[in-house]
Design a protein around this motif. Structure first.
Motif, PDB file in Angstrom:
ATOM      1  N   THR A   1       8.410  -3.080   7.543  1.00 39.49           N
ATOM      2  CA  THR A   1       7.143  -2.582   7.021  1.00 39.49           C
ATOM      3  C   THR A   1       7.354  -1.961   5.648  1.00 39.49           C
ATOM      4  O   THR A   1       8.440  -1.495   5.314  1.00 39.49           O
ATOM      5  CB  THR A   1       6.523  -1.534   7.961  1.00 39.49           C
ATOM      6  N   ALA A   2       6.300  -1.981   4.881  1.00 43.68           N
ATOM      7  CA  ALA A   2       6.312  -1.391   3.550  1.00 43.68           C
ATOM      8  C   ALA A   2       4.895  -0.914   3.239  1.00 43.68           C
ATOM      9  O   ALA A   2       3.938  -1.295   3.922  1.00 43.68           O
ATOM     10  CB  ALA A   2       6.767  -2.417   2.517  1.00 43.68           C
ATOM     11  N   HIS A   3       4.778  -0.099   2.228  1.00 41.80           N
ATOM     12  CA  HIS A   3       3.469   0.364   1.783  1.00 41.80           C
ATOM     13  C   HIS A   3       2.610  -0.848   1.462  1.00 41.80           C
ATOM     14  O   HIS A   3       3.105  -1.854   0.941  1.00 41.80           O
ATOM     15  CB  HIS A   3       3.628   1.265   0.549  1.00 41.80           C
ATOM     16  N   LYS A   4       1.322  -0.752   1.723  1.00 39.47           N
ATOM     17  CA  LYS A   4       0.450  -1.921   1.572  1.00 39.47           C
ATOM     18  C   LYS A   4       0.359  -2.438   0.138  1.00 39.47           C
ATOM     19  O   LYS A   4       0.002  -3.579  -0.079  1.00 39.47           O
ATOM     20  CB  LYS A   4      -0.944  -1.640   2.120  1.00 39.47           C
ATOM     21  N   HIS A   5       0.711  -1.636  -0.851  1.00 32.85           N
ATOM     22  CA  HIS A   5       0.668  -2.085  -2.245  1.00 32.85           C
ATOM     23  C   HIS A   5       2.028  -2.539  -2.768  1.00 32.85           C
ATOM     24  O   HIS A   5       2.193  -2.767  -3.961  1.00 32.85           O
ATOM     25  CB  HIS A   5       0.100  -0.979  -3.137  1.00 32.85           C
ATOM     26  N   THR A   6       2.991  -2.666  -1.890  1.00 34.30           N
ATOM     27  CA  THR A   6       4.332  -3.071  -2.296  1.00 34.30           C
ATOM     28  C   THR A   6       4.327  -4.504  -2.811  1.00 34.30           C
ATOM     29  O   THR A   6       3.783  -5.405  -2.173  1.00 34.30           O
ATOM     30  CB  THR A   6       5.310  -2.953  -1.108  1.00 34.30           C
ATOM     31  N   ASN A   7       4.951  -4.695  -3.938  1.00 31.92           N
ATOM     32  CA  ASN A   7       5.121  -6.024  -4.503  1.00 31.92           C
ATOM     33  C   ASN A   7       6.230  -6.743  -3.720  1.00 31.92           C
ATOM     34  O   ASN A   7       7.295  -6.159  -3.492  1.00 31.92           O
ATOM     35  CB  ASN A   7       5.498  -5.891  -5.986  1.00 31.92           C
ATOM     36  N   THR A   8       5.993  -7.975  -3.334  1.00 32.61           N
ATOM     37  CA  THR A   8       6.961  -8.715  -2.512  1.00 32.61           C
ATOM     38  C   THR A   8       8.309  -8.855  -3.211  1.00 32.61           C
ATOM     39  O   THR A   8       9.361  -8.675  -2.583  1.00 32.61           O
ATOM     40  CB  THR A   8       6.408 -10.096  -2.124  1.00 32.61           C
TER      41      THR A   8
ATOM     42  N   ASP B   1       9.671  -6.868  -5.424  1.00 35.26           N
ATOM     43  CA  ASP B   1      10.329  -5.560  -5.395  1.00 35.26           C
ATOM     44  C   ASP B   1      10.887  -5.265  -4.009  1.00 35.26           C
ATOM     45  O   ASP B   1      11.972  -4.717  -3.867  1.00 35.26           O
ATOM     46  CB  ASP B   1       9.357  -4.447  -5.809  1.00 35.26           C
ATOM     47  N   PHE B   2      10.123  -5.628  -2.975  1.00 41.10           N
ATOM     48  CA  PHE B   2      10.574  -5.420  -1.595  1.00 41.10           C
ATOM     49  C   PHE B   2      11.864  -6.192  -1.334  1.00 41.10           C
ATOM     50  O   PHE B   2      12.823  -5.660  -0.790  1.00 41.10           O
ATOM     51  CB  PHE B   2       9.474  -5.860  -0.618  1.00 41.10           C
ATOM     52  N   VAL B   3      11.897  -7.450  -1.750  1.00 37.62           N
ATOM     53  CA  VAL B   3      13.085  -8.282  -1.544  1.00 37.62           C
ATOM     54  C   VAL B   3      14.282  -7.698  -2.295  1.00 37.62           C
ATOM     55  O   VAL B   3      15.380  -7.609  -1.748  1.00 37.62           O
ATOM     56  CB  VAL B   3      12.823  -9.748  -1.962  1.00 37.62           C
ATOM     57  N   LYS B   4      14.077  -7.263  -3.527  1.00 40.25           N
ATOM     58  CA  LYS B   4      15.168  -6.658  -4.298  1.00 40.25           C
ATOM     59  C   LYS B   4      15.721  -5.415  -3.610  1.00 40.25           C
ATOM     60  O   LYS B   4      16.918  -5.189  -3.594  1.00 40.25           O
ATOM     61  CB  LYS B   4      14.689  -6.282  -5.711  1.00 40.25           C
ATOM     62  N   ARG B   5      14.820  -4.583  -3.061  1.00 38.40           N
ATOM     63  CA  ARG B   5      15.242  -3.337  -2.425  1.00 38.40           C
ATOM     64  C   ARG B   5      15.911  -3.565  -1.074  1.00 38.40           C
ATOM     65  O   ARG B   5      16.950  -2.999  -0.773  1.00 38.40           O
ATOM     66  CB  ARG B   5      14.043  -2.401  -2.267  1.00 38.40           C
TER      67      ARG B   5
END
Length: 160
Positions: free
Chosen positions: A135-142, A144-148
């Protein structure tokens, strides 16, 4: 929350979830539950000791700590038994060796991280062996999520 207060969409989701659980219970009751497949995710640590031989240091040498995630496919009669079997195997795979720089490397089992029950009776081509929801914040860029969450998937952009 009662069914009367659910929206039409929520009632549909609730009904679908109920049918899914009901179908899973039916499948499990028809199967011999003494023989299930599990994927157990384990964590290992590479413990490096000693100083590197200065003559052997090359462009591949770094001082970062390394961990390894490994997923074992286990045939067992319960989650507990699957964990026990996986952890026993993991401990038996602990090794020690000397790296190319003359340092002692000990591969150590750290702990079990997660498990996944395979619903197929026998694993075969395209059997899902592990899954987890993130899960991630609803405004998370995909991207950025993958990088993190999966930095190992990023290409090294550094120049020599």
């Amino acid at each position: 929350m009662t069914t009367e207060t659910l929206s039409e969409t929520d009632r549909g989701k609730e009904s679908l979830l109920y049918r899914s659980v009901e179908n899973l219970e039916k499948v499990n009751s028809e199967r011999d539950l003494s023989e299930n497949w599990y994927a157990i995710k384990l964590l290992f640590e590479y413990v490096i000791s000693g100083e590197p031989d200065p003559i052997k240091i090359d462009g591949g040498y770094d001082e970062e700590k390394t961990y390894e995630e490994s997923i074992y496919l286990i045939h067992a009669d319960s989650f507990e038994s699957a964990y026990e079997k996986a952890e026993t195997e993991a401990r038996s795979n602990e090794v020690s060796y000397q790296n190319p720089y003359g340092q002692q490397v000990d591969l150590k089992f750290v702990r079990s991280l997660d498990s996944f029950h395979l619903f197929d009776e026998e694993p075969s081509d395209l059997t899902e062996v592990y899954s987890r929801q993130l899960t991630a914040h609803k405004h998370t860029n995909t991207n950025d999520f993958v990088k993190r969450m999966f930095p190992e998937t990023q290409e090294d952009k550094s120049t020599d």
